[in-house]
Design a protein around this motif. Structure first.
Motif, PDB file in Angstrom:
ATOM      1  N   GLU A   1      -3.409   4.413   3.700  1.00  0.00           N
ATOM      2  CA  GLU A   1      -3.125   5.216   2.516  1.00  0.00           C
ATOM      3  C   GLU A   1      -3.495   6.681   2.752  1.00  0.00           C
ATOM      4  O   GLU A   1      -2.753   7.592   2.370  1.00  0.00           O
ATOM      5  CB  GLU A   1      -3.911   4.649   1.331  1.00  0.00           C
TER       6      GLU A   1
ATOM      7  N   VAL B   1       0.867  -1.178   0.000  1.00  0.00           N
ATOM      8  CA  VAL B   1       0.000   0.000   0.000  1.00  0.00           C
ATOM      9  C   VAL B   1       0.901   1.225   0.000  1.00  0.00           C
ATOM     10  O   VAL B   1       1.837   1.301   0.813  1.00  0.00           O
ATOM     11  CB  VAL B   1      -0.909   0.024   1.244  1.00  0.00           C
ATOM     12  N   GLY B   2       0.638   2.185  -0.866  1.00  0.00           N
ATOM     13  CA  GLY B   2       1.416   3.414  -0.887  1.00  0.00           C
ATOM     14  C   GLY B   2       2.034   3.677  -2.245  1.00  0.00           C
ATOM     15  O   GLY B   2       1.969   2.843  -3.160  1.00  0.00           O
ATOM     16  N   GLU B   3       2.641   4.844  -2.371  1.00  0.00           N
ATOM     17  CA  GLU B   3       3.278   5.239  -3.626  1.00  0.00           C
ATOM     18  C   GLU B   3       4.586   4.465  -3.787  1.00  0.00           C
ATOM     19  O   GLU B   3       5.489   4.570  -2.959  1.00  0.00           O
ATOM     20  CB  GLU B   3       3.547   6.744  -3.615  1.00  0.00           C
TER      21      GLU B   3
ATOM     22  N   ALA C   1       2.826   3.869   4.366  1.00  0.00           N
ATOM     23  CA  ALA C   1       2.953   2.731   3.446  1.00  0.00           C
ATOM     24  C   ALA C   1       2.827   1.426   4.219  1.00  0.00           C
ATOM     25  O   ALA C   1       3.169   1.361   5.400  1.00  0.00           O
ATOM     26  CB  ALA C   1       4.292   2.788   2.722  1.00  0.00           C
TER      27      ALA C   1
ATOM     28  N   LYS D   1       7.898   6.208  -3.496  1.00  0.00           N
ATOM     29  CA  LYS D   1       8.123   6.968  -2.260  1.00  0.00           C
ATOM     30  C   LYS D   1       9.366   6.432  -1.542  1.00  0.00           C
ATOM     31  O   LYS D   1       9.581   5.219  -1.447  1.00  0.00           O
ATOM     32  CB  LYS D   1       6.905   6.836  -1.354  1.00  0.00           C
TER      33      LYS D   1
ATOM     34  N   ALA E   1      -6.324  -0.773   5.024  1.00  0.00           N
ATOM     35  CA  ALA E   1      -5.319  -0.382   4.032  1.00  0.00           C
ATOM     36  C   ALA E   1      -5.661   0.988   3.448  1.00  0.00           C
ATOM     37  O   ALA E   1      -4.773   1.824   3.232  1.00  0.00           O
ATOM     38  CB  ALA E   1      -5.239  -1.426   2.929  1.00  0.00           C
ATOM     39  N   GLN E   2      -6.936   1.239   3.219  1.00  0.00           N
ATOM     40  CA  GLN E   2      -7.358   2.549   2.726  1.00  0.00           C
ATOM     41  C   GLN E   2      -7.075   3.638   3.758  1.00  0.00           C
ATOM     42  O   GLN E   2      -6.644   4.744   3.417  1.00  0.00           O
ATOM     43  CB  GLN E   2      -8.846   2.534   2.376  1.00  0.00           C
TER      44      GLN E   2
END
Length: 372
Positions: free
Chosen positions: A321, A275-277, A326, A280, A317-318
């Motif tokens: 985010e 989860v995440g960019e 992450a 990053k 997870a949302q």
């Protein structure tokens, strides 16, 4: 090497991962069988299932130490035509005891979460969520000068005066002690019904509450006076902090996509969920074995860039985010690291105590998920 009783084995284990560390309501301790028997071989496993029981039988083990308790909720019956009852029947038939060490092993120093932090090569590691700590006590005892050193050394040997990386810490001040022995007394110094004035030292040491009895026993055993004068009081200082999860730093920043690949490799899993960019940069890492859904805010408050944990729910997870945390989810099964960790620790501990018992890590995977 000495023949080893099961109680000796578990007593040694609980010096490392005492039951008192477990979270309230956790199902830990002896779950099947008895410890009142000779034990020469122990199987260490993450879970207890029929294949693991068969492995224990084939290896000649008399005890299984498991991380996940096979009896987690109260049983209303034990039907041998149902999976759980049949499993327990097999264990009893082959006289194999089962002992569960769950959150106490997660929390213990060197336990599951420390093993994960080491595998992930984290530095400057700290506890993620503190669950317990001990109050410090201070002992002030008055002793004749000629006995000061023996009393001070005895207190140090009992564990008093341990401050961080320093042992045998104490403070000594000088003064005069006054006392009048009664007719029935047996004084080390002075005479009955006569006031004695003695040059004395006051020794002050601190220690955690858990070793109070041991410290007092050392004091009373070595102090020359029939009735030693001493003060005991609590300090508003806590030590021996313990807790769930760990947080630390990587030697250098790394982008999330690359670090996810590193985690997959270091924890020996076929895939991870992220989860995440992906581009990053991350450097501060929180890790918590098992289900870490409740700890995303804790990890964020600790300053973590990424949380490594299992069983991440969709909506959690949302939420992660949304707060910029992450997530790398390598699954619950990463806790299998405890198999070799516990086996290595206990083999060393038994060797040091000259106990004839061998611990072997289970070779079986109890991961229920398959990747297709």
């Amino acid at each position: 090497m000495k023949e080893t009783n099961g109680q000796q084995i578990i007593s040694l284990f609980e010096q490392w991962a005492p039951k008192s560390l477990a979270v309230v309501g956790d199902s830990i301790g002896l779950q099947v069988g008895t410890l009142n028997k000779t034990i020469s071989k122990v199987l260490v496993t993450l879970d207890v299932n029929p294949k693991v029981v068969q492995e224990a039988i084939e290896q000649g083990c008399q005890l299984i130490i498991a991380h996940h308790p096979p009896i987690f909720r109260g049983m209303k019956n034990m039907r041998t035509d149902l999976p759980q009852g049949k499993l327990i029947e097999q264990l009893i038939k082959h006289d194999i005891a089962v002992y569960a060490a769950h959150t106490n092993l997660d929390i213990a120093t060197g336990g599951v979460n420390d093993l994960l932090a080491t595998a992930l090569q984290l530095e400057n590691v700290k506890i993620l969520e503190q669950t317990t700590a001990e109050k410090l006590m201070k002992l002030a005892v008055f002793t004749p000068k000629e006995s000061t050193e023996q009393v001070r050394m005895a207190l140090g040997d009992a564990g008093a005066g341990q401050i961080g990386d320093y042992a045998n810490c104490s403070f000594t001040s000088q003064g005069e002690g006054r006392f009048k022995p009664s007719e029935s007394a047996d004084p080390y110094i002075g005479k009955a019904n006569e006031l004695a004035i003695v040059e004395e030292d006051k020794i002050e040491v601190v220690f955690p509450v858990s070793i109070k009895n041991r410290v007092l026993k050392a004091l009373l055993t070595t102090h020359p006076y029939e009735e030693p004068a001493y003060d005991l009081y609590f300090l508003d200082i806590e030590v021996n902090e313990k807790g769930l999860g760990r947080v630390g730093t990587l030697p250098n920043p790394i982008v999330l996509s690359e670090y996810a690949q590193t985690v997959k490799h270091q924890l020996h899993v076929p895939f991870v969920r992220v989860v995440g960019e992906l581009d990053k940069s991350v450097q501060k890492v929180a890790v918590l074995g098992g289900d870490g859904n409740k700890y995303i805010q804790t990890a964020k408050r600790a300053g973590a860039d990424v949380l490594i944990t299992g069983d991440m729910y969709f909506h959690v997870a949302q939420d992660a985010e949304a707060i910029g945390l992450a997530i790398i989810d390598p699954g619950h099964h990463i806790e299998q690291i405890m198999k070799t960790g516990v086996a290595n620790y206990m083999n060393t501990a038994c060797h040091d105590k000259k106990l004839a018992c061998t611990f072997i890590p289970s070779k079986l995977s109890t991961e229920p998920f398959q990747l297709i």
